[in-house]
Write a protein that holds these residues in place. Structure first.
Motif, short mmCIF file in Angstrom:
data_model
loop_
_atom_site.label_atom_id
_atom_site.label_comp_id
_atom_site.label_asym_id
_atom_site.label_seq_id
_atom_site.Cartn_x
_atom_site.Cartn_y
_atom_site.Cartn_z
N MET A 93 0.83 -1.18 0.00
CA MET A 93 0.00 0.00 0.00
C MET A 93 0.87 1.25 0.00
O MET A 93 1.95 1.26 0.58
N THR A 94 0.34 2.27 -0.57
CA THR A 94 1.07 3.53 -0.58
C THR A 94 0.91 4.23 0.76
O THR A 94 0.00 3.93 1.53
N SER A 95 1.79 5.15 1.02
CA SER A 95 1.71 5.89 2.29
C SER A 95 0.44 6.74 2.33
O SER A 95 -0.14 6.96 3.40
N GLU A 96 -0.02 7.20 1.16
CA GLU A 96 -1.27 7.98 1.12
C GLU A 96 -2.46 7.11 1.53
O GLU A 96 -3.32 7.54 2.29
N LYS A 97 -2.48 5.89 1.04
CA LYS A 97 -3.55 4.95 1.37
C LYS A 97 -3.50 4.61 2.87
O LYS A 97 -4.54 4.56 3.53
N ASN A 98 -2.30 4.40 3.39
CA ASN A 98 -2.14 4.14 4.83
C ASN A 98 -2.65 5.31 5.66
O ASN A 98 -3.28 5.12 6.70
N ALA A 99 -2.37 6.53 5.20
CA ALA A 99 -2.83 7.73 5.91
C ALA A 99 -4.36 7.79 5.91
O ALA A 99 -4.97 8.11 6.93
N GLN A 100 -4.98 7.45 4.77
CA GLN A 100 -6.44 7.46 4.69
C GLN A 100 -7.05 6.42 5.63
O GLN A 100 -8.05 6.69 6.30
N ILE A 101 -6.45 5.25 5.67
CA ILE A 101 -6.94 4.20 6.56
C ILE A 101 -6.81 4.64 8.02
O ILE A 101 -7.72 4.45 8.82
N GLY A 102 -5.68 5.24 8.34
CA GLY A 102 -5.47 5.74 9.70
C GLY A 102 -6.49 6.80 10.08
O GLY A 102 -7.02 6.81 11.19
N GLN A 103 -6.78 7.70 9.15
CA GLN A 103 -7.77 8.75 9.41
C GLN A 103 -9.17 8.15 9.58
O GLN A 103 -9.93 8.59 10.45
N ALA A 104 -9.49 7.15 8.77
CA ALA A 104 -10.80 6.51 8.88
C ALA A 104 -10.93 5.81 10.24
O ALA A 104 -11.99 5.89 10.89
N ARG A 105 -9.89 5.13 10.68
CA ARG A 105 -9.92 4.46 11.99
C ARG A 105 -10.07 5.47 13.11
O ARG A 105 -10.83 5.26 14.06
N GLU A 106 -9.34 6.57 13.01
CA GLU A 106 -9.41 7.61 14.04
C GLU A 106 -10.82 8.21 14.08
O GLU A 106 -11.37 8.42 15.16
N ALA A 107 -11.39 8.47 12.91
CA ALA A 107 -12.74 9.03 12.85
C ALA A 107 -13.75 8.06 13.46
O ALA A 107 -14.64 8.46 14.22
N PHE A 108 -13.60 6.77 13.16
CA PHE A 108 -14.50 5.78 13.72
C PHE A 108 -14.38 5.72 15.23
O PHE A 108 -15.38 5.67 15.94
N GLN A 109 -13.15 5.73 15.73
CA GLN A 109 -12.94 5.70 17.18
C GLN A 109 -13.59 6.90 17.86
O GLN A 109 -14.19 6.76 18.93
N MET A 110 -13.50 8.06 17.23
CA MET A 110 -14.14 9.25 17.79
C MET A 110 -15.66 9.11 17.79
O MET A 110 -16.33 9.45 18.76
#
Length: 75
Positions: free
Chosen positions: A1-18
């Motif tokens: 995966m690209t670092s951009e895709k990893n960043a998007q996944i991380g943001q989605a996880r963070e948003a879900f946790q919130m």
């Protein structure tokens, strides 16, 4: 995966946790799986207010079914 895709996944996880934390603070009683389903339904265009109403009605039906069981069948 690209670092951009990893960043998007991380943001989605963070948003879900919130969203899950907010759900817990509001005492919605939604677990992570149910919250995920609700979010996906909203993303597909389901009206959140209608979804909330349906969930409340389902809970009422479940509560009524539990209360109407004979005492020896209660969990």
């Amino acid at each position: 995966m690209t670092s951009e895709k990893n960043a998007q996944i991380g943001q989605a996880r963070e948003a879900f946790q919130m969203m899950y934390q907010i759900s817990q603070l509001l005492c919605t009683g939604l677990d992570t799986e149910t919250l995920t389903i609700c979010i996906r339904l909203c993303e597909l265009g389901v009206d959140p207010e209608v979804l909330a109403h349906v969930i409340k009605e389902i809970r009422k039906i479940g509560d009524n079914a539990t209360q109407s069981r004979p005492a020896n069948l209660q969990p």
